[in-house]
Enzyme design. Sequence first.
Site, PDB file in Angstrom:
ATOM      1  N   HIS A   1      63.852 -41.401  68.401  1.00 50.75           N
ATOM      2  CA  HIS A   1      62.745 -40.939  67.451  1.00 50.75           C
ATOM      3  C   HIS A   1      61.777 -40.015  67.942  1.00 50.75           C
ATOM      4  O   HIS A   1      61.646 -38.983  67.287  1.00 50.75           O
ATOM      5  CB  HIS A   1      61.730 -42.370  67.309  1.00 50.75           C
ATOM      6  CG  HIS A   1      62.377 -43.481  66.696  1.00 50.75           C
ATOM      7  ND1 HIS A   1      63.675 -43.319  65.751  1.00 50.75           N
ATOM      8  CD2 HIS A   1      61.989 -44.769  67.052  1.00 50.75           C
ATOM      9  CE1 HIS A   1      63.748 -44.695  65.612  1.00 50.75           C
ATOM     10  NE2 HIS A   1      62.895 -45.466  66.212  1.00 50.75           N
TER      11      HIS A   1
ATOM     12  N   ASP B   1      68.092 -42.518  61.856  1.00 50.34           N
ATOM     13  CA  ASP B   1      66.683 -42.511  62.691  1.00 50.34           C
ATOM     14  C   ASP B   1      65.790 -42.515  61.740  1.00 50.34           C
ATOM     15  O   ASP B   1      65.262 -41.621  61.256  1.00 50.34           O
ATOM     16  CB  ASP B   1      66.782 -41.221  63.542  1.00 50.34           C
ATOM     17  CG  ASP B   1      65.578 -41.433  64.479  1.00 50.34           C
ATOM     18  OD1 ASP B   1      64.441 -41.712  64.321  1.00 50.34           O
ATOM     19  OD2 ASP B   1      65.811 -40.922  65.503  1.00 50.34           O
ATOM     20  N   HIS B   2      65.018 -43.643  61.516  1.00 53.06           N
ATOM     21  CA  HIS B   2      64.167 -43.789  60.569  1.00 53.06           C
ATOM     22  C   HIS B   2      63.129 -43.219  60.565  1.00 53.06           C
ATOM     23  O   HIS B   2      62.400 -42.514  59.436  1.00 53.06           O
ATOM     24  CB  HIS B   2      63.846 -45.447  60.421  1.00 53.06           C
ATOM     25  CG  HIS B   2      62.863 -45.882  60.970  1.00 53.06           C
ATOM     26  ND1 HIS B   2      63.188 -46.421  62.469  1.00 53.06           N
ATOM     27  CD2 HIS B   2      61.487 -46.057  61.099  1.00 53.06           C
ATOM     28  CE1 HIS B   2      61.925 -46.670  63.016  1.00 53.06           C
ATOM     29  NE2 HIS B   2      61.004 -46.662  62.086  1.00 53.06           N
TER      30      HIS B   2
END
Length: 513
Positions: free
Chosen positions: A271, A208-209
């Site tokens: 996010h 999950d950047h």
Amino acid sequence: MDAQGVHIETHPREGEPVFSAGRPDPCTLVLFGATGDLAERKLFPALFELARSGLLPDHFAIVAFSRSKLEDASFREHVKEGLKKFARTQPLDEAAWKRFAESIETASGGYDDPEAFQRLGQKLQDIAKRHKTGGNQLYYMATPASTFPQIIKSLADADLLKREEQPGQKPWHRLIIEKPFGHDLESAKKLNKELGAVLDEKQIFRIDHYLGKETVQNILVFRFANAIFEPLWNRQHIDHVEITAAEAIGVEGRGGFYDETGVIRDMVQNHLLQVLALCAMETPVSFAAEDIRDEKNKVFRALRPIEGGDVPQHVVVGQYEGYQEEKGVKKGSRTPTYVAMKMNIDSWRWQGVPFYLRAGKNLKRRLTEVSIHFKSVPIGLFSGGGATCQRLQPNVLTLRIQPHEGIALSFESKIPGEDVNIGGVTMDMDYAESFKKPVPEAYERLLLDCMRGNATLFARQDSVEQAWGYITPILQALETEAGGTVQTYAKGSKGPDAADALPSKNGRRWSTL
Ligand code: BG6
């Protein structure tokens, strides 16, 4: 001095980092989806920046895997062209590129073609000898989610993914899996089961950047490395919390994918819930991956469900004008490109403190931030003054995730003069200004962490399922009449006006976009 005249001094400390997982192990990274958009815009630029800064392992190679036939030389040229546009440091460092280019090789074949995976296996053995990678293999799945099960099966059938039987086993095999991780609770569970049949949880890195963003990582440092905020971080002092992820761009040529996904799956399930968990979690026992992930998971477990006919009271969805004309989007689509939500966490700390979330595309500007709105002062000591006395504004602490990364605290102050006039001021810390160095890209940190075997910034099986368990009933209601209407909003606006009702019902309002 900042615009409001508050001076901030920074005292970066010299010496060893407080927390460093050390140098990554030698390895080969096999990149599935090597010709895709993510690889071009994010992954190769991140790998190149790590190489340029000397942070990659000394013995390292990349195998770019694609369904279409690839040649080493022409693929390297393609990567170079991408780096000229997307590398973090410009102009392209030619010497660093020359070294980096030598580490890239290619492989191709169908994801269900056993021979292609046999060939991949031979290539990996050969690379392990030539590059002295010790046989450590990191697989990165940057392909459409529908292909994940087949790739995993083909890797396992070719004996290229071996389960870790003991901690620290060498050579290691790890898998980074891109979002979306499933489409709903059922599909996420199925994917977890398929992964679990082949790999130990420690080998699976669900990326999950947002968790790799410096400013998101700083939420924990801010909360737990400072003594003054944590005692205030609860229902006694906080009125409400807002989390915003506004984008100024639209679906950017990803209409087909986006129309199947929508903003809740694209941004909230992953996010924004991760950011919420970092803001709301209890103090972990230590900074170790499992201790942090345990606390985050407790937040997900405490989210008050929103289901069926309750959904319109808590969730407003919208679609920007012109969305249905985007390439790949179905006419009459109800897919939301905007969502605003009022959420509650049923825990001792957060009882009665609403968390308002909003995310959307084609909004007024790009802004991702968390704002903590403190309670008003208990008595209006200054309200009996002259006509010039203003209503006091509660303190707001803003964690700016992007752009203009930083932290701001607003408070009231006497305006100089003979009368008691009160005005708002803001203390503002700007990352770039304070530390005088560029903020690294999220993917740089995450790739490195995976090579080090540090899973702190990756989502664990239970929390992915908890998050889907919370989101799925909302999605189901939205797909029926019970979920209410999809509002239309103008491109470049703050989103649908109907979203204002969520906080205004309780006398609050959204921060300005
Ligand atoms: C991705 C979504 O995960 O995050 C995109 O799929 C979105 O739709 C992007 O644009 C936003 O990321 P960032 O880092 O630009 O906030």
